[in-house]
Design an enzyme around this catalytic site. Sequence first.
Site, PDB file in Angstrom:
ATOM      1  N   ASP A   1       3.247   3.763  -2.829  1.00 50.57           N
ATOM      2  CA  ASP A   1       4.588   4.214  -3.241  1.00 50.57           C
ATOM      3  C   ASP A   1       5.391   3.129  -3.944  1.00 50.57           C
ATOM      4  O   ASP A   1       6.616   3.080  -3.830  1.00 50.57           O
ATOM      5  CB  ASP A   1       5.379   4.757  -2.029  1.00 50.57           C
ATOM      6  CG  ASP A   1       4.593   5.798  -1.266  1.00 50.57           C
ATOM      7  OD1 ASP A   1       4.004   6.660  -1.937  1.00 50.57           O
ATOM      8  OD2 ASP A   1       4.542   5.727  -0.035  1.00 50.57           O
TER       9      ASP A   1
ATOM     10  N   LYS B   1       3.695   3.356  -9.052  1.00 53.13           N
ATOM     11  CA  LYS B   1       2.547   3.219  -9.966  1.00 53.13           C
ATOM     12  C   LYS B   1       2.541   4.301 -11.036  1.00 53.13           C
ATOM     13  O   LYS B   1       2.114   4.067 -12.155  1.00 53.13           O
ATOM     14  CB  LYS B   1       1.220   3.287  -9.188  1.00 53.13           C
ATOM     15  CG  LYS B   1       1.003   2.104  -8.262  1.00 53.13           C
ATOM     16  CD  LYS B   1      -0.306   2.220  -7.514  1.00 53.13           C
ATOM     17  CE  LYS B   1      -0.323   3.330  -6.504  1.00 53.13           C
ATOM     18  NZ  LYS B   1       0.585   3.166  -5.367  1.00 53.13           N
TER      19      LYS B   1
ATOM     20  N   GLY C   1       0.614  10.482  -4.301  1.00 53.02           N
ATOM     21  CA  GLY C   1       1.624  11.289  -4.962  1.00 53.02           C
ATOM     22  C   GLY C   1       2.381  10.439  -5.959  1.00 53.02           C
ATOM     23  O   GLY C   1       2.847   9.354  -5.624  1.00 53.02           O
ATOM     24  N   HIS C   2       2.432  10.887  -7.186  1.00 51.91           N
ATOM     25  CA  HIS C   2       3.191  10.176  -8.210  1.00 51.91           C
ATOM     26  C   HIS C   2       4.310  11.091  -8.679  1.00 51.91           C
ATOM     27  O   HIS C   2       4.060  12.249  -8.957  1.00 51.91           O
ATOM     28  CB  HIS C   2       2.329   9.915  -9.448  1.00 51.91           C
ATOM     29  CG  HIS C   2       1.242   8.932  -9.251  1.00 51.91           C
ATOM     30  ND1 HIS C   2       1.309   7.896  -8.367  1.00 51.91           N
ATOM     31  CD2 HIS C   2       0.042   8.814  -9.869  1.00 51.91           C
ATOM     32  CE1 HIS C   2       0.211   7.191  -8.445  1.00 51.91           C
ATOM     33  NE2 HIS C   2      -0.586   7.730  -9.341  1.00 51.91           N
TER      34      HIS C   2
ATOM     35  N   GLN D   1      -2.517   4.619  -3.552  1.00 50.94           N
ATOM     36  CA  GLN D   1      -2.133   3.871  -2.350  1.00 50.94           C
ATOM     37  C   GLN D   1      -1.857   2.401  -2.712  1.00 50.94           C
ATOM     38  O   GLN D   1      -1.372   2.150  -3.789  1.00 50.94           O
ATOM     39  CB  GLN D   1      -3.191   3.991  -1.248  1.00 50.94           C
ATOM     40  CG  GLN D   1      -3.275   5.388  -0.625  1.00 50.94           C
ATOM     41  CD  GLN D   1      -4.175   6.329  -1.396  1.00 50.94           C
ATOM     42  OE1 GLN D   1      -5.262   5.955  -1.785  1.00 50.94           O
ATOM     43  NE2 GLN D   1      -3.733   7.547  -1.592  1.00 50.94           N
TER      44      GLN D   1
ATOM     45  N   GLY E   1       6.574  14.526   2.062  1.00 51.37           N
ATOM     46  CA  GLY E   1       8.018  14.625   2.280  1.00 51.37           C
ATOM     47  C   GLY E   1       8.498  13.744   3.428  1.00 51.37           C
ATOM     48  O   GLY E   1       9.681  13.766   3.772  1.00 51.37           O
ATOM     49  N   ARG E   2       7.578  12.949   4.016  1.00 48.02           N
ATOM     50  CA  ARG E   2       7.992  12.130   5.164  1.00 48.02           C
ATOM     51  C   ARG E   2       8.947  11.015   4.737  1.00 48.02           C
ATOM     52  O   ARG E   2       8.806  10.444   3.658  1.00 48.02           O
ATOM     53  CB  ARG E   2       6.760  11.465   5.794  1.00 48.02           C
ATOM     54  CG  ARG E   2       5.917  12.427   6.598  1.00 48.02           C
ATOM     55  CD  ARG E   2       4.788  11.699   7.288  1.00 48.02           C
ATOM     56  NE  ARG E   2       3.766  11.237   6.347  1.00 48.02           N
ATOM     57  CZ  ARG E   2       2.700  10.520   6.714  1.00 48.02           C
ATOM     58  NH1 ARG E   2       2.548  10.169   7.963  1.00 48.02           N
ATOM     59  NH2 ARG E   2       1.819  10.154   5.822  1.00 48.02           N
TER      60      ARG E   2
HETATM   61  P1  IMP Z   1      -4.862   9.027   4.794  1.00 49.02           P
HETATM   62  O1  IMP Z   1      -5.066   8.340   3.491  1.00 49.02           O
HETATM   63  O2  IMP Z   1      -4.310  10.437   4.646  1.00 49.02           O
HETATM   64  O3  IMP Z   1      -6.087   8.999   5.664  1.00 49.02           O
HETATM   65  O4  IMP Z   1      -3.731   8.216   5.614  1.00 49.02           O
HETATM   66  C1  IMP Z   1      -3.940   6.897   6.075  1.00 49.02           C
HETATM   67  C2  IMP Z   1      -2.685   6.053   5.924  1.00 49.02           C
HETATM   68  O5  IMP Z   1      -2.441   5.834   4.543  1.00 49.02           O
HETATM   69  C3  IMP Z   1      -1.415   6.705   6.485  1.00 49.02           C
HETATM   70  O6  IMP Z   1      -0.584   5.683   7.008  1.00 49.02           O
HETATM   71  C4  IMP Z   1      -0.766   7.308   5.242  1.00 49.02           C
HETATM   72  O7  IMP Z   1       0.632   7.459   5.393  1.00 49.02           O
HETATM   73  C5  IMP Z   1      -1.117   6.251   4.211  1.00 49.02           C
HETATM   74  N1  IMP Z   1      -1.160   6.786   2.842  1.00 49.02           N
HETATM   75  C6  IMP Z   1      -2.134   7.527   2.269  1.00 49.02           C
HETATM   76  N2  IMP Z   1      -1.838   7.807   0.989  1.00 49.02           N
HETATM   77  C7  IMP Z   1      -0.668   7.206   0.726  1.00 49.02           C
HETATM   78  C8  IMP Z   1       0.147   7.086  -0.452  1.00 49.02           C
HETATM   79  O8  IMP Z   1      -0.167   7.583  -1.535  1.00 49.02           O
HETATM   80  N3  IMP Z   1       1.295   6.372  -0.308  1.00 49.02           N
HETATM   81  C9  IMP Z   1       1.652   5.783   0.862  1.00 49.02           C
HETATM   82  N4  IMP Z   1       0.924   5.858   1.967  1.00 49.02           N
HETATM   83  C10 IMP Z   1      -0.222   6.550   1.907  1.00 49.02           C
END
Ligand code: IMP
Length: 440
Positions: A29, A32, A56-57, A239, A317-318
């Site tokens: 986040d 990017k 998510g972008h 990520q 949305g968290r």
């Molecule tokens: P997963 O990738 O869904 O398995 O989640 C593993 C960890 O990576 C969790 O803490 C998610 O919140 C975090 N995470 C996964 N994708 C993103 C992203 O695009 N941005 C921020 N955190 C992410």
Amino acid sequence: MRVVRTNAGTGNGGQQMPAHVIVGTQWGDEGKGKATDLLADDVQYVVRYQGGNNAGHTIVVGEQVLKLHLVPSGVLYPHVTPVIADGVVLDPGVLLEELDTLVGQGIDVSKLRISGNAHLIMPYHLELDRVTERWLGRQRLGTTKRGIGPTYADKAARVGLRVQDLYDMKIFRQKLDAVLREKNAILTRVYNRLPLKAADIETEYAVYAERLRPYIADTGSLLHEALERDETVLLEGAQGTLLDLDHGTYPFVTSSNPVAGGALTGTGLGPRHIDRVIGITKAYVTRVGSGPFPTELDDDTGERMVQVGGEFGTTTGRRRRVGWFDAVLARYAARVNGLTEHFLTKLDVLSAFPTLRVCHAYRLHDEEYEHFPPHQSIFHRARPVYTELDGWGEDIGDVRDFAALPKAAQAYVDAIEELSGVPIRYVSVGPGREQTLGRG
Ligand code: IMP
């Protein structure tokens, strides 16, 4: 025998073949999407190399706000070929929905190319992601529940289904039957869930197969040939560095390799192709999900940062956790990725604060750590050591030249450049394309 000469392995000093990597230097986040979208002006290919629709972008073009999860940001440019490469895990239903939405917004997606080697997220992966998180209780990772971890686990266990399996339904069904026996046993006996039916999954995925057919390609060859023609390829990480499976804050990580090295394994290109590694770095730090976060702010200042920065996830949305800039992490990211430069984002958010803090080291007991600590327990318990800097207290969203920024804002950028040891080449002062200042 005919020998076909290519530049691969000819040792031509790496003068041609420019491929740039864009990588998040924090926990994702960092912005990017905006950076990729801007840099895409000068490239012919934009490639996703890992992760899936956990990413998510948000991209703002004029009045239009686009939310992308799996499709590379370069899709907005008619001259760019967007590529989903081998290292990605792909939920075909979600991808098709995203493509439909883009088409509905008037965007041409016909140039998209997808690797047949990408692994498929299957319905049992989604189910397992949900139930294992519930099972873990307080120890849960806070995943996005998109099936990412279970899909990569099956890839490593060599029982995954790949995109190419969609085009031989007999093999698809054989593999599915074999893997589903085990998954259903786990779902029913361990988690008390209903079993899934292979025939239902086959029917659903056969429909996806037909719709995805025009996009499937040998993306490794496609990219290699592009580089041989001296076209430029932008490899877009999802990520961030600290969510990397090997180099992040394990186990509070994702299951792929967002770091620059992942761009090579995820696409099938070699290290010689890479000439720039651009770290996307937010002017403060955020994190979603569980895990340690030394500079985290859980007070009013933090709440203000969340509100001013709009720190809510594009995918789930968290509410994101927020904290001051952490130069220890920035130095670590510079090392792990071999960064050549930073693209600093969201500097404008800090206009809301009268004084700013930057963490330059951690302290635990009597020891000070300038570098990322070698043991997780130190990182978990470390306290940040801060340098305090003046805020600038005025809106900077309309500034279009670095030298026109308030002196305190320039000093802040200079300080984090010096502390992180990598030049800051771009500074973003708002979500729009035009709100980006070049710097040196
Ligand atoms: P997963 O990738 O869904 O398995 O989640 C593993 C960890 O990576 C969790 O803490 C998610 O919140 C975090 N995470 C996964 N994708 C993103 C992203 O695009 N941005 C921020 N955190 C992410």
